[in-house]
Design a protein around this motif. Sequence first.
Motif, PDB file in Angstrom:
ATOM      1  N   GLY A 283       0.896  -1.062   0.464  1.00  0.00           N
ATOM      2  CA  GLY A 283       0.122  -0.163   0.801  1.00  0.00           C
ATOM      3  C   GLY A 283       0.963   1.019  -0.225  1.00  0.00           C
ATOM      4  N   VAL A 284       1.013   2.304   1.109  1.00  0.00           N
ATOM      5  CA  VAL A 284       0.932   3.507   1.134  1.00  0.00           C
ATOM      6  C   VAL A 284       2.878   3.197   1.756  1.00  0.00           C
ATOM      7  CG1 VAL A 284      -0.964   4.833   0.947  1.00  0.00           C
ATOM      8  CG2 VAL A 284       0.574   4.050   3.006  1.00  0.00           C
ATOM      9  N   MET A 285       3.036   2.333   1.943  1.00  0.00           N
ATOM     10  CA  MET A 285       4.221   2.197   3.025  1.00  0.00           C
ATOM     11  C   MET A 285       4.947   1.338   2.541  1.00  0.00           C
ATOM     12  SD  MET A 285       4.447  -0.416   5.454  1.00  0.00           S
ATOM     13  CE  MET A 285       3.918  -1.544   6.211  1.00  0.00           C
ATOM     14  N   GLN A 286       6.102   1.101   2.965  1.00  0.00           N
ATOM     15  CA  GLN A 286       7.578  -0.373   2.840  1.00  0.00           C
ATOM     16  C   GLN A 286       7.673  -0.515   3.670  1.00  0.00           C
ATOM     17  OE1 GLN A 286      11.269   1.340   1.328  1.00  0.00           O
ATOM     18  NE2 GLN A 286      10.014   2.335  -0.554  1.00  0.00           N
ATOM     19  N   GLN A 287       7.469  -1.866   3.844  1.00  0.00           N
ATOM     20  CA  GLN A 287       8.135  -2.872   4.905  1.00  0.00           C
ATOM     21  C   GLN A 287       9.475  -2.593   5.700  1.00  0.00           C
ATOM     22  OE1 GLN A 287       6.127  -4.279   7.436  1.00  0.00           O
ATOM     23  NE2 GLN A 287       8.190  -4.335   8.587  1.00  0.00           N
ATOM     24  N   GLY A 288      10.201  -2.862   6.387  1.00  0.00           N
ATOM     25  CA  GLY A 288      11.557  -2.677   6.652  1.00  0.00           C
ATOM     26  C   GLY A 288      11.925  -3.768   7.290  1.00  0.00           C
ATOM     27  N   LEU A 289      13.280  -4.238   8.185  1.00  0.00           N
ATOM     28  CA  LEU A 289      12.938  -4.943   9.244  1.00  0.00           C
ATOM     29  C   LEU A 289      12.594  -4.154  11.217  1.00  0.00           C
ATOM     30  CD1 LEU A 289      16.028  -6.876   8.366  1.00  0.00           C
ATOM     31  CD2 LEU A 289      14.275  -7.459   7.602  1.00  0.00           C
ATOM     32  N   GLY A 290      11.058  -4.482  11.244  1.00  0.00           N
ATOM     33  CA  GLY A 290      10.710  -4.159  11.986  1.00  0.00           C
ATOM     34  C   GLY A 290      10.380  -2.482  11.562  1.00  0.00           C
ATOM     35  N   TRP A 291      11.131  -1.552  11.218  1.00  0.00           N
ATOM     36  CA  TRP A 291      10.561  -0.638  10.824  1.00  0.00           C
ATOM     37  C   TRP A 291       9.546  -0.005   9.474  1.00  0.00           C
ATOM     38  CZ3 TRP A 291      10.782   2.510  14.628  1.00  0.00           C
ATOM     39  CH2 TRP A 291      12.241   2.862  15.333  1.00  0.00           C
ATOM     40  N   GLU A 292       9.141   0.904  10.041  1.00  0.00           N
ATOM     41  CA  GLU A 292       7.683   0.980   8.649  1.00  0.00           C
ATOM     42  C   GLU A 292       7.872   2.206   7.985  1.00  0.00           C
ATOM     43  OE1 GLU A 292       3.897   0.130  10.273  1.00  0.00           O
ATOM     44  OE2 GLU A 292       4.963  -2.151  10.731  1.00  0.00           O
ATOM     45  N   MET A 293       8.076   2.415   6.192  1.00  0.00           N
ATOM     46  CA  MET A 293       9.197   3.789   6.252  1.00  0.00           C
ATOM     47  C   MET A 293       7.617   4.597   5.426  1.00  0.00           C
ATOM     48  SD  MET A 293      10.753   0.889   6.483  1.00  0.00           S
ATOM     49  CE  MET A 293      11.936   0.964   4.657  1.00  0.00           C
ATOM     50  N   TYR A 294       8.113   5.721   5.182  1.00  0.00           N
ATOM     51  CA  TYR A 294       7.048   6.440   4.132  1.00  0.00           C
ATOM     52  C   TYR A 294       8.218   7.383   3.652  1.00  0.00           C
ATOM     53  CZ  TYR A 294       3.529   4.391   6.660  1.00  0.00           C
ATOM     54  OH  TYR A 294       2.481   3.134   7.346  1.00  0.00           O
ATOM     55  N   GLY A 295       7.828   7.401   2.246  1.00  0.00           N
ATOM     56  CA  GLY A 295       8.343   9.239   1.712  1.00  0.00           C
ATOM     57  C   GLY A 295       8.207  10.094   2.567  1.00  0.00           C
ATOM     58  N   TYR A 296       9.703  10.927   2.039  1.00  0.00           N
ATOM     59  CA  TYR A 296       9.124  12.401   3.347  1.00  0.00           C
ATOM     60  C   TYR A 296       9.760  13.026   2.206  1.00  0.00           C
ATOM     61  CZ  TYR A 296       9.433  14.923   6.952  1.00  0.00           C
ATOM     62  OH  TYR A 296       8.755  16.477   8.083  1.00  0.00           O
ATOM     63  N   PRO A 297       8.803  14.433   2.160  1.00  0.00           N
ATOM     64  CA  PRO A 297       7.943  14.616   2.756  1.00  0.00           C
ATOM     65  C   PRO A 297       6.501  13.585   2.644  1.00  0.00           C
ATOM     66  CG  PRO A 297       8.028  16.409   1.526  1.00  0.00           C
ATOM     67  CD  PRO A 297       8.877  15.982   0.370  1.00  0.00           C
ATOM     68  N   THR A 298       5.639  13.039   3.341  1.00  0.00           N
ATOM     69  CA  THR A 298       4.461  12.493   3.482  1.00  0.00           C
ATOM     70  C   THR A 298       2.802  13.325   3.695  1.00  0.00           C
ATOM     71  OG1 THR A 298       3.947  10.330   3.384  1.00  0.00           O
ATOM     72  CG2 THR A 298       4.609  11.530   6.048  1.00  0.00           C
ATOM     73  N   THR A 299       2.613  12.874   4.331  1.00  0.00           N
ATOM     74  CA  THR A 299       0.568  13.041   4.708  1.00  0.00           C
ATOM     75  C   THR A 299       0.626  12.630   6.099  1.00  0.00           C
ATOM     76  OG1 THR A 299      -0.378  12.303   3.483  1.00  0.00           O
ATOM     77  CG2 THR A 299       0.388  13.493   2.660  1.00  0.00           C
ATOM     78  N   LEU A 300      -0.457  13.171   7.014  1.00  0.00           N
ATOM     79  CA  LEU A 300      -0.929  12.878   7.501  1.00  0.00           C
ATOM     80  C   LEU A 300      -1.869  12.014   7.597  1.00  0.00           C
ATOM     81  CD1 LEU A 300      -1.463  12.621  10.887  1.00  0.00           C
ATOM     82  CD2 LEU A 300      -3.111  14.371  10.374  1.00  0.00           C
ATOM     83  N   GLU A 301      -2.343  11.407   6.604  1.00  0.00           N
ATOM     84  CA  GLU A 301      -4.148  10.490   5.896  1.00  0.00           C
ATOM     85  C   GLU A 301      -3.315   9.342   5.441  1.00  0.00           C
ATOM     86  OE1 GLU A 301      -7.328  10.707   2.434  1.00  0.00           O
ATOM     87  OE2 GLU A 301      -5.148  11.737   1.622  1.00  0.00           O
ATOM     88  N   ARG A 302      -1.465   9.343   4.781  1.00  0.00           N
ATOM     89  CA  ARG A 302      -1.110   7.667   4.590  1.00  0.00           C
ATOM     90  C   ARG A 302      -0.795   7.485   5.886  1.00  0.00           C
ATOM     91  NH1 ARG A 302       2.792  10.473  -0.160  1.00  0.00           N
ATOM     92  NH2 ARG A 302       0.696  10.558  -1.934  1.00  0.00           N
ATOM     93  N   LEU A 303      -0.257   8.602   7.175  1.00  0.00           N
ATOM     94  CA  LEU A 303       0.556   7.511   7.984  1.00  0.00           C
ATOM     95  C   LEU A 303      -0.978   6.844   9.075  1.00  0.00           C
ATOM     96  CD1 LEU A 303       3.042  10.528   9.811  1.00  0.00           C
ATOM     97  CD2 LEU A 303       3.625   7.594   8.811  1.00  0.00           C
ATOM     98  N   LEU A 304      -1.943   7.500   8.994  1.00  0.00           N
ATOM     99  CA  LEU A 304      -2.932   7.269   9.431  1.00  0.00           C
ATOM    100  C   LEU A 304      -3.644   5.754   8.398  1.00  0.00           C
ATOM    101  CD1 LEU A 304      -4.880   9.918  10.266  1.00  0.00           C
ATOM    102  CD2 LEU A 304      -4.031   8.059  12.158  1.00  0.00           C
TER     103      LEU A 304
END
Length: 390
Positions: A283-304
Motif C-alpha cells: 500500500g502506502v508504506m515500505q516494510q523494513g525489518l521492524g520499521w515501516e517507512m514512508y517517502g518524506y515529505p508524507t501526509t497525515l492521511e498516509r500515516l493513518l
Amino acid sequence: MIAASALAVSMTAGSPVSAQTPPERSHLEEVVDAAIKPLMERDKIPGIAVAIVVGGKQFVFNYGLASKENGQKVTDATLFEVGSISKTFTATLAAYGQVRGAFSLSDRAGQRLPALAGSSLENASLLDLATYTAGGLPLQFPDEVTDDAKMLAYYKAWHPAYAPGTHRLYSNPSIGLFGYLAAQAMGKPFDDLMQAELLPLLGLSNTYVRVPQERMADYAWGNSKNNKPIRVSPGPMDAEAYGIKTTAADLIRFVEANMNGSRLDESLQRAIAATQTGYYKIGVMQQGLGWEMYGYPTTLERLLAGNSAKMALEPHQAHKLVPPQPARRDMLFNKTGSTSGFGGYVAYVPARGIGIVILANKNYPIPDRIKAAWQIMTALDGPIKPAPKP
C-alpha cells in the motif's frame, strides 16, 4: 483530514521550530503541551512521557501518573512497556547477527530449526518471517498455545493461506520466530543476547526484556480497559515480539542511533541500515525489518492508513522490492506498539534530524498517537507540503 500546513498554524504554539538547530526548551514545551494535554484528557490517559530529538539535542517531557494507585508521577526514570516497538529491537539484534555472518536472511526456517522439517514453514525464509510474508501467520498465537512445546506443535501443524512473499499479514508468531531463529544461529538465548550484548552496544542502560527487581519501583502500571492496574504477562515469543520495557529517554537514544549511528560499532551501523532497508511495498508504506517507512515529505492521511486496524489485521498484497530499497535518510520511519495496559509510538526523519517518542500507560487509539506526533513533528519541521501520490 487536516492539511499539514493548517495543522502547523492552528495546532501549535508560536512559529515553526527549525529542525536544523535545537529550539529553546520553553518553546518546545509549549508545542508538546498543546498536543499532549488535550490527548490525555480526551483519552483518559494517566501518564505520558514524550521524548524528542531535534537539531542533535534530546528533550524529555513527563506528564501525569505512573501509578494511579499510589500517586507516583511519571519521571525520566519511569519504565513503560513498548509493545510491538520491541520488534525494531528484535530486528536490530537479528540484523547484527546477519552482518557478523551467523546466518543469512535467505536461510530457510528448516535449516535453522530442524524440528520444522516437513512442515509448511520448512522453506519459509527468515526474511519472510521478519516481514510477515511467510504465508499468513496470524496476529497472535491461539489461546491454547501456552508453552514452548505447544508453540512448536503449532508451527509444525500450521498451513499457509498464501505463497510465501505474496501477502503481508502482521504477526507476532512470524517475527517472533524470526528473532528466535536468529538467536539460535547466534548461539545464545534471545534474552541474553538482547540484554547483555545489543542494549549495551546501543548505550541503553535503562532498557530491559525482564525488569530487574531493583527497577520495579520505576516500572509504571498500565491501565486496562476496565481501568484496573495491569502489566504484560509472559507468553510464547513475548520477548521477541513485544517484550521491551524502557524509558522515553532511552528510547529516544535508540531513535538517534537509528538517525545517526556514526559513533556506533561498524557492524551495528550496518545492522541498523539493514533494518531500514525496504524489502516490500505494501500500500502506502515500505516494510523494513521492524520499521515501516514512508517517502518524506508524507501526509497525515498516509500515516493513518499505514498504521490502521485494516493494515494490522487484514492480509495485503506484498510487492517485493528487487533489489531491496537501500536505507534512505529522506524517509519517515515509524512503529506503533501496544500491550493491554500501554500504548506507544515512535517516528523519525533522519534527513530532517527530528524524532519523537510517545509512551503512555494506557492502550489508547493508535490514530490519536499518530495525530499527536504529527502535530509536534509538523511544528518542528514547519508546514509540510503534501508528497506526490505514489
